[in-house]
Design a protein around this motif. Structure first.
Motif, PDB file in Angstrom:
ATOM      1  N   VAL A 186       0.760  -1.045  -0.290  1.00 34.83           N
ATOM      2  CA  VAL A 186       0.111   0.028  -0.147  1.00 34.83           C
ATOM      3  C   VAL A 186       1.127   1.314   0.218  1.00 34.83           C
ATOM      4  O   VAL A 186       1.820   1.014   0.895  1.00 34.83           O
ATOM      5  N   SER A 187       0.789   2.271  -0.844  1.00 33.90           N
ATOM      6  CA  SER A 187       0.974   3.789  -0.434  1.00 33.90           C
ATOM      7  C   SER A 187       0.403   4.322  -0.032  1.00 33.90           C
ATOM      8  O   SER A 187      -0.133   5.629  -0.629  1.00 33.90           O
ATOM      9  N   PRO A 188       0.912   4.779   1.199  1.00 28.21           N
ATOM     10  CA  PRO A 188       0.091   6.484   1.701  1.00 28.21           C
ATOM     11  C   PRO A 188       1.150   6.908   1.619  1.00 28.21           C
ATOM     12  O   PRO A 188       2.125   7.320   0.690  1.00 28.21           O
ATOM     13  N   SER A 189       0.532   8.041   1.506  1.00 29.82           N
ATOM     14  CA  SER A 189       1.452   9.729   1.201  1.00 29.82           C
ATOM     15  C   SER A 189       2.925   9.695   2.114  1.00 29.82           C
ATOM     16  O   SER A 189       2.841   8.363   3.360  1.00 29.82           O
ATOM     17  N   ALA A 192      -9.950   3.765   7.933  1.00 32.15           N
ATOM     18  CA  ALA A 192     -11.762   4.482   7.780  1.00 32.15           C
ATOM     19  C   ALA A 192     -11.852   3.389   9.329  1.00 32.15           C
ATOM     20  O   ALA A 192     -11.575   2.063   8.703  1.00 32.15           O
ATOM     21  N   VAL A 193     -12.434   3.589  10.023  1.00 36.27           N
ATOM     22  CA  VAL A 193     -12.897   2.551  11.499  1.00 36.27           C
ATOM     23  C   VAL A 193     -14.738   2.617  11.330  1.00 36.27           C
ATOM     24  O   VAL A 193     -15.318   3.499  11.194  1.00 36.27           O
ATOM     25  N   LEU A 194     -14.801   1.095  10.603  1.00 34.64           N
ATOM     26  CA  LEU A 194     -16.516   1.490  10.403  1.00 34.64           C
ATOM     27  C   LEU A 194     -17.064   0.549  12.095  1.00 34.64           C
ATOM     28  O   LEU A 194     -16.526  -0.175  12.195  1.00 34.64           O
ATOM     29  N   GLY A 195     -18.213   1.867  12.584  1.00 30.30           N
ATOM     30  CA  GLY A 195     -18.834   0.409  13.549  1.00 30.30           C
ATOM     31  C   GLY A 195     -18.032   1.816  14.819  1.00 30.30           C
ATOM     32  O   GLY A 195     -16.085   2.014  15.004  1.00 30.30           O
ATOM     33  N   ALA A 196     -19.134   2.674  15.934  1.00 27.43           N
ATOM     34  CA  ALA A 196     -18.537   3.222  16.575  1.00 27.43           C
ATOM     35  C   ALA A 196     -18.711   3.255  18.205  1.00 27.43           C
ATOM     36  O   ALA A 196     -19.409   3.620  19.523  1.00 27.43           O
ATOM     37  N   GLY A 197     -18.830   1.212  18.326  1.00 27.96           N
ATOM     38  CA  GLY A 197     -19.794   1.248  19.918  1.00 27.96           C
ATOM     39  C   GLY A 197     -18.364   0.998  20.562  1.00 27.96           C
ATOM     40  O   GLY A 197     -17.573   1.290  20.295  1.00 27.96           O
ATOM     41  N   LYS A 198     -18.549  -0.211  21.553  1.00 24.82           N
ATOM     42  CA  LYS A 198     -17.316  -0.358  22.582  1.00 24.82           C
ATOM     43  C   LYS A 198     -16.085  -0.942  21.864  1.00 24.82           C
ATOM     44  O   LYS A 198     -14.662   0.217  22.062  1.00 24.82           O
ATOM     45  N   GLY A 250      -9.588  16.665  11.607  1.00 23.76           N
ATOM     46  CA  GLY A 250      -9.302  16.036  10.335  1.00 23.76           C
ATOM     47  C   GLY A 250      -9.677  14.134  10.212  1.00 23.76           C
ATOM     48  O   GLY A 250      -9.917  13.513   8.744  1.00 23.76           O
ATOM     49  N   CYS A 251     -10.838  14.106  11.128  1.00 23.79           N
ATOM     50  CA  CYS A 251     -11.819  12.602  11.225  1.00 23.79           C
ATOM     51  C   CYS A 251     -13.010  12.892  10.564  1.00 23.79           C
ATOM     52  O   CYS A 251     -13.845  13.491  10.817  1.00 23.79           O
ATOM     53  N   ALA A 252     -12.647  12.186   9.454  1.00 22.64           N
ATOM     54  CA  ALA A 252     -14.332  12.125   8.899  1.00 22.64           C
ATOM     55  C   ALA A 252     -15.819  11.458   9.795  1.00 22.64           C
ATOM     56  O   ALA A 252     -15.048  10.334  10.372  1.00 22.64           O
ATOM     57  N   ALA A 253     -16.615  11.837   9.831  1.00 18.81           N
ATOM     58  CA  ALA A 253     -18.038  11.637  10.631  1.00 18.81           C
ATOM     59  C   ALA A 253     -18.950  11.128   9.738  1.00 18.81           C
ATOM     60  O   ALA A 253     -19.465  12.068   9.146  1.00 18.81           O
ATOM     61  N   VAL A 254     -18.884   9.465   9.462  1.00 18.87           N
ATOM     62  CA  VAL A 254     -20.070   9.558   8.610  1.00 18.87           C
ATOM     63  C   VAL A 254     -20.802   8.193   8.950  1.00 18.87           C
ATOM     64  O   VAL A 254     -21.342   7.899  10.052  1.00 18.87           O
ATOM     65  N   GLU A 262     -11.829  11.088   2.719  1.00 24.39           N
ATOM     66  CA  GLU A 262     -10.477  11.276   2.326  1.00 24.39           C
ATOM     67  C   GLU A 262      -8.677  11.130   2.741  1.00 24.39           C
ATOM     68  O   GLU A 262      -9.418  10.291   3.465  1.00 24.39           O
ATOM     69  N   GLY A 263      -7.575  10.757   2.209  1.00 19.69           N
ATOM     70  CA  GLY A 263      -7.074   9.989   2.923  1.00 19.69           C
ATOM     71  C   GLY A 263      -7.351   8.923   3.830  1.00 19.69           C
ATOM     72  O   GLY A 263      -6.214   8.072   4.515  1.00 19.69           O
TER      73      GLY A 263
END
Lengths: 342, 342, 342, 342
Positions: D3-6, D14-20, D58-62, D72-73
């Protein structure tokens, strides 16, 4: 020259003292030990001696210890009276040539203990066994065997913990040494095969005298003639139970006894187990083995466990320990010359 | 109606079998147990019986077990001969009204065991004590007390480990159940106060038959009439020592016995301790306590520990276990109706 | 006033010393710690510093520690050079206003340590964190929390064991105190929240100087201003592994840490497990946590763990300990007045 | 192909799920893991996702997981949503070529899990790491290393204990297998390097359905293709804490993990310590190590720990376990042919 009880019959034992310890020994001789019976019990309290003796067939109940020694069928004597009464009973029994099992201490004062040692020596045969029961505890015996086998190399440190649930209000500062640490004095000497040469007491002052007036716990540090340092934590009113632990630090490893993990539970957020609450529980098997070994030894004309010399040495070191406790200084211990073992 | 040995004298015991177990019991009765003596020893091997008996004053040495029962001074009998010889000896002793201590198994086959139960019942008084020594082990007794006190709630699972250093080459697959797991069958029934109703054996095939031809270890799973599942790991040739461990999983916690942490060492990169190598070492104290309790019980006209019914139940469950081992299936256990306890 | 590294970038750390400890810290900052990077490494050995730095992108490799402090991108400094080099590096870093993580000892001599304390105090903000890693060990933290919560009552005794597999031949008698027991001096002060007021050393003579010329083990006894007695067994060449154990004896119970029972095996007659062989293994997690906490603290303009005052106090008590070791006497400790914490 | 991050920047997750579990992972990536940052969080509950994301720069919340994948990112995805939502997220992430860390279970149903395995295989490179955290627990790793080194010989039995303080009221009988024993299914396969071929469940009836309607505990017995028998005690409402223990019985010894003896106290008649109350506490270090290893692996273009195939196998065995639980019978497990590892 072995004792000669009636050839086919059991060894007749006179028990002096019918308190907690004496009553326990009476029960042991009567119920658990083959080849022995309680022939007489003596205690200054008439009701106490009567209640202990009445369940035993053919057992004399007297208030005078000398009368017990002379009662019919008495072949040997078990002394479980308070320490100050020991010297008279010991000398009287030696005078009669009776084998003696004497609960610790042999005699509280070193000089008196030495008189007993010498009286026995004059008699020409070993008659006194002293009740330091740890010598008969399975774990202590395993540790002793390990050290004797030199599996771990020369011992250099011995860490001891001696913790009680609580002591009686009449317990004094000095008794921390003479009554409690006396056990470590004997067991360290026995485990190492060395004599103690000096003692110093470190006393935490965070341990403000508790309700009984004791500074508790204390850290007692002994030196031996083999160059070992022995530290003993003595805790009188620990509040959690009775624990006796020893760890030997040797040239090639360490060895530790005294952690009972026999029954472990998981309950309510905790793993662990119960701590024995007193020495009669913790050392029940040791007491049984000790008395059984004594009866066997008497039949073979010898003694077992700690000797009168051991009893004297413990008294002498204890006296130095009390001095160390009082002064905060290192106190040397000088033992009398040791008489030849009869 | 208590047995009446000569009022003032010790209980005269006839010991049947002078093998490893028998000789050990002879030594125990002779040396460790108060109030009893070995009056006769029987063993088909004349030299063996002679060597065991010769050190004991007034002890008859015979090759015929029935002759031992009838020897002078015999008040009770201790059966330590091989299992197949038990039925005849038991019936003969019952016929003479003699109290019996019978090493496990009572009788190997369930039908024969039931005949013994019925013969005792006809006699009208309890005469048989069966030697499942775990009932006299201090740790097992602590676990039993904990369960009986209902401190942890209803037991639901019992995990058992039974590990041997090595077994004899003649040990068979079935003997894993009948000789070894028999102990867990008894102790599970005793700890829980329940009967076993079914058994299944899970046999790892990674355990290719070893040099002795055994599939080892095996996992034996029992169900009880109280709805408890009991799993037993039986390991015959573990190579590291003898270990007996039990953990009860209850409604409010768990409890575990069988981990000896008495003497712990730090040496050469490892902490830990020795594992006992055999059952005579691990259960030495239990064997002593067991026989002492039996002598007491006989004097009071009763029995101790496992009864003949327990001996029968173990035989019946063992037989089902062997069937389960052979088929891989769950095998139900159906016990005969229980005769009234005499 | 928090340190301000390039807002979005990681904290640039200059590591002084590329020996065993320094290289380990370089690896930690580079691989395990979020938000930090190694900006420069300094070590007098050119090849050593090169080999450590070459794998890290953008990391300067220098032989002069001051050059490392001034290298581009350096926001903070981690001192892992030998103790005698610490004072100069500390003062230079303080002079530059750089946050400092300094491996123990802060500075070996108490007077020099005090100069560092004062220099930091003059600067007006806390910059120094000292690497006593036990404060970041999970078990030590659990013990500290237990004592702080006063669950067991007032602590009265602290028993400590500090055992090493073996030490280098250049290890001296004094280093037993200044290098090894220094950890207990810090952890006892931290666990109890008290200062040490006196020290005495009991030296077994059975511990004849070993091949390295050390009397080993020794029993070091401290007193604190809260009245607690702390005994420390220091064992340099134990031969079996690295063990750090502490037991607090309090008014209502005791608490102990330092027995790793994570993996237990039964093999060849023994139960038990492996002993960690060195401190980097035993405290690996603590070192990680410590540096991570330090990076976080620097970002928030503060320090973590032991302060420069702690570093001074350890140096002062260590010096008294060496004196006690030499004389066999109780040596009082007098600390300088404590400057106000910046 | 890594993988090539910047190049110079951290890995955007990206974290899916914001439970415990999801919130715990967000905190981990944000605070504890070097080289990664939380770029987006998705959760159907708008307030929950906002509160988790708001502290992170800088964290997106969706609320739409697919939107998080496309934020992004975002360089990689961490799936911590409920199991039923996994398949869609996994396929979408695979479609985008994103490396995935998926909390267990991969997908609840074996058929769906197999579809995911095949989708990853088609992509031509390994992208999925499944979060069976025990593979990153220090004790489990020590046991695995011991077995791999063949120090104890061939494993034959594996005894597992999995005990919970209490489970939610919505916990079902089947979840004992699919949610809890799923961990043992993975760890047994991993420790042994073998697949499971059959399963049977022994259900104590003394465990009458408790207040949550569960029969609890249960004994689950697995067979492997290497001939090992694995027994698992699953206890959902034990009431005393969270315990995970494993013992391997091998040809030349046994090895056990899972007994925390780090802090031991003596208090009020008991020795022992605290039991961790939940898995987040017990396995805190394992979770940290796991995510750190994953970030490293992603940077090197690979995966760590359990693969998608492991996730499928656990789903297939779990399904058989639920069938075994329902019927009381032994249920064979047949896995699909294993696709070549991409």
């Amino acid at each position: 020259m072995p004792v000669s009880p009636s050839p086919s019959g059991p060894l007749g034992v006179a028990v002096l003292g019918a308190g907690k310890m004496g009553a326990d020994h009476v029960r042991r001789v009567d119920r658990l030990i083959g080849g022995a019976r309680v022939a007489a019990v003596a205690d200054p309290h008439p009701e106490r001696v009567a209640s202990v003796a009445e369940e035993i067939e053919g057992c004399a109940a007297v208030t005078d210890p000398l009368a017990a020694l002379d009662a019919e069928g008495v072949d040997a004597v078990l002394i479980a009276s308070p320490g100050p009464a020991h010297e008279e009973a010991l000398l009287a029994a030696l005078d009669r040539g009776l084998p003696i099992f004497c609960e610790k201490p042999l005699v509280p004062e070193p000089e008196a203990a030495l008189r007993v040692v010498e009286a026995e020596a004059k008699g020409g045969r070993p008659l006194i066994s002293v009740g330091f029961m740890r010598r008969f505890d399975a774990e202590h015996q395993r540790l002793k065997a390990l050290l004797d086998a030199d599996e771990l190399g020369v011992p250099r440190l011995l860490h001891c913990r001696h913790r009680n649930l609580a002591v009686h209000p009449y317990f004094t500062e000095a008794m921390l040494i003479t009554d409690s640490v006396a056990h470590e004095i004997d067991s360290a000497r026995w485990l190492l095969g060395q004599e103690i040469t000096a003692v110093q007491v470190h006393r935490p002052t965070a341990a403000l005298p508790d309700h009984t007036g004791l500074h508790d716990p204390q850290l007692v540090v002994f030196e031996t003639d083999g160059g070992v340092v022995v530290d003993v934590e003595i805790l009188a009113n620990g509040g959690f139970g009775y624990q006796v632990q020893t760890e030997a630090v040797c040239a090639r490893g360490t060895a530790r006894i005294g952690e009972d993990h026999g029954l472990m539970t998981n309950t309510a957020g905790r793993w662990g187990g119960e701590i024995a609450q007193d020495y009669l529980t913790r050392f029940a098997d040791a007491y049984d083995r000790e008395l059984r070994a004594w009866v066997d030894a008497v039949r073979h004309g010898t003694t077992v466990g700690a000797t009168s010399w051991d009893g004297y040495a413990v008294a002498a070191v204890s006296a130095a320990g009390v001095e160390a406790q009082r002064t905060g200084r290192r106190v040397p211990v000088a033992l009398a010359p040791r008489p030849a073992r009869p």
